[in-house]
Write a protein that holds these residues in place. Structure first.
Motif, PDB file in Angstrom:
ATOM      1  N   GLY A 107     -27.239   1.439  11.633  1.00  0.00           N
ATOM      2  CA  GLY A 107     -28.124   1.039  10.552  1.00  0.00           C
ATOM      3  C   GLY A 107     -28.121   2.029   9.406  1.00  0.00           C
ATOM      4  O   GLY A 107     -28.064   1.649   8.226  1.00  0.00           O
TER       5      GLY A 107
ATOM      6  N   ILE B  86     -30.145   1.395   6.300  1.00  0.00           N
ATOM      7  CA  ILE B  86     -31.308   0.775   6.942  1.00  0.00           C
ATOM      8  C   ILE B  86     -32.066   1.843   7.718  1.00  0.00           C
ATOM      9  O   ILE B  86     -31.487   2.549   8.546  1.00  0.00           O
ATOM     10  CB  ILE B  86     -30.882  -0.361   7.885  1.00  0.00           C
TER      11      ILE B  86
ATOM     12  N   VAL C 186     -36.823   0.285  11.033  1.00  0.00           N
ATOM     13  CA  VAL C 186     -36.453  -1.123  10.843  1.00  0.00           C
ATOM     14  C   VAL C 186     -35.508  -1.571  11.952  1.00  0.00           C
ATOM     15  O   VAL C 186     -35.658  -2.654  12.522  1.00  0.00           O
ATOM     16  CB  VAL C 186     -35.802  -1.330   9.460  1.00  0.00           C
TER      17      VAL C 186
ATOM     18  N   ALA D  60     -30.445  -5.986  12.687  1.00  0.00           N
ATOM     19  CA  ALA D  60     -30.440  -5.744  11.242  1.00  0.00           C
ATOM     20  C   ALA D  60     -29.110  -5.186  10.715  1.00  0.00           C
ATOM     21  O   ALA D  60     -28.628  -5.629   9.663  1.00  0.00           O
ATOM     22  CB  ALA D  60     -31.596  -4.818  10.864  1.00  0.00           C
TER      23      ALA D  60
ATOM     24  N   GLU E  48     -26.761  -7.061   7.896  1.00  0.00           N
ATOM     25  CA  GLU E  48     -26.402  -6.391   6.643  1.00  0.00           C
ATOM     26  C   GLU E  48     -24.892  -6.333   6.456  1.00  0.00           C
ATOM     27  O   GLU E  48     -24.382  -6.517   5.337  1.00  0.00           O
ATOM     28  CB  GLU E  48     -26.988  -4.982   6.622  1.00  0.00           C
TER      29      GLU E  48
END
Length: 218
Positions: free
Chosen positions: A78, A83, A87, A94, A98
């Motif tokens: 992340g 990120i 999160v 996630a 992305e």
């Protein structure tokens, strides 16, 4: 500010320090590196490992550091895409979302003069290169020698379109290495160049930002 592997390491240290272990004791890249990785990969989190003190392939202290297990956790993956760790902990998917979003919104590269390129700060000509000064890793007992494990970039000999692919490169001497090419893009490029009696120029990429590595996997 342009991002590179050094900035990625510093961000991990600042934002998620438990995600990185720094090894300062002297380590032999033959088997010992993978022994350390195996020892630490069961930790929570399973850390990236920065080896600061390594032998080279001549048994001398290498000036080059080694980073392993870059994306062995979703938190680090992340952070590669900007990120925040909290999160990713709430939504482990996630980073993948992305990655897909960015793949659909491709942007043209920014070209700079060779004199301004960080990768051109040191240029070794024929006869100057010595791969044996690197801490290339022998991972397993049955490996026939030391290897790098990262990316090759090559251009289609007809269109000039570039392709990235993962290849272990076996160090065979100071200026000689070898890879195994499966029948995919790089194989096709090589066969067409060979049929013309031409060489196929390639670049083997060490030490790039982790997002570049992920791009080759997409």
């Amino acid at each position: 500010m342009a991002k590179d592997l050094r900035s990625w390491i510093e961000e991990i240290k600042r934002v998620a320090p438990k995600e990185l272990v720094t090894m300062e004791i002297l380590v032999d890249p033959k088997w010992e590196v993978t022994a350390v990785v195996e020892l630490l990969e069961g930790n929570d989190p399973s850390p990236a490992i920065l080896f600061e003190n390594l032998l080279d392939l001549k048994g001398r202290r290498s000036p080059i550091r080694l980073l392993t297990s870059i994306h062995a956790s979703r938190v680090r993956l992340g952070l590669t895409y900007g990120i925040a760790p909290d999160v990713v902990r709430r939504d482990p998917a996630a980073p993948t979302v992305e990655m897909a979003r960015r793949a659909e919104r491709r942007i043209p590269p920014v070209c700079i003069p060779a004199a301004e390129a960080p990768c051109k700060e040191r240029v070794y000509r024929k006869g100057e290169m010595d791969l044996l000064c690197f801490p290339a890793v022998t991972q397993h007992e049955l490996d026939v020698g030391p290897y790098f494990t990262t990316l090759i970039v090559a251009a289609d000999p007809d269109t000039g379109v570039h392709n990235l692919s993962w290849h272990r490169l076996m160090v065979k001497g100071p200026d000689r290495g070898g890879i195994f090419i499966v029948p995919r893009h790089l194989w096709d490029f090589y066969r067409r160049a060979e049929a013309r009696g031409e060489e196929l120029p390639v670049a083997y990429i060490l030490g790039h930002h982790p997002a570049f590595l992920e791009g080759a996997s997409w």
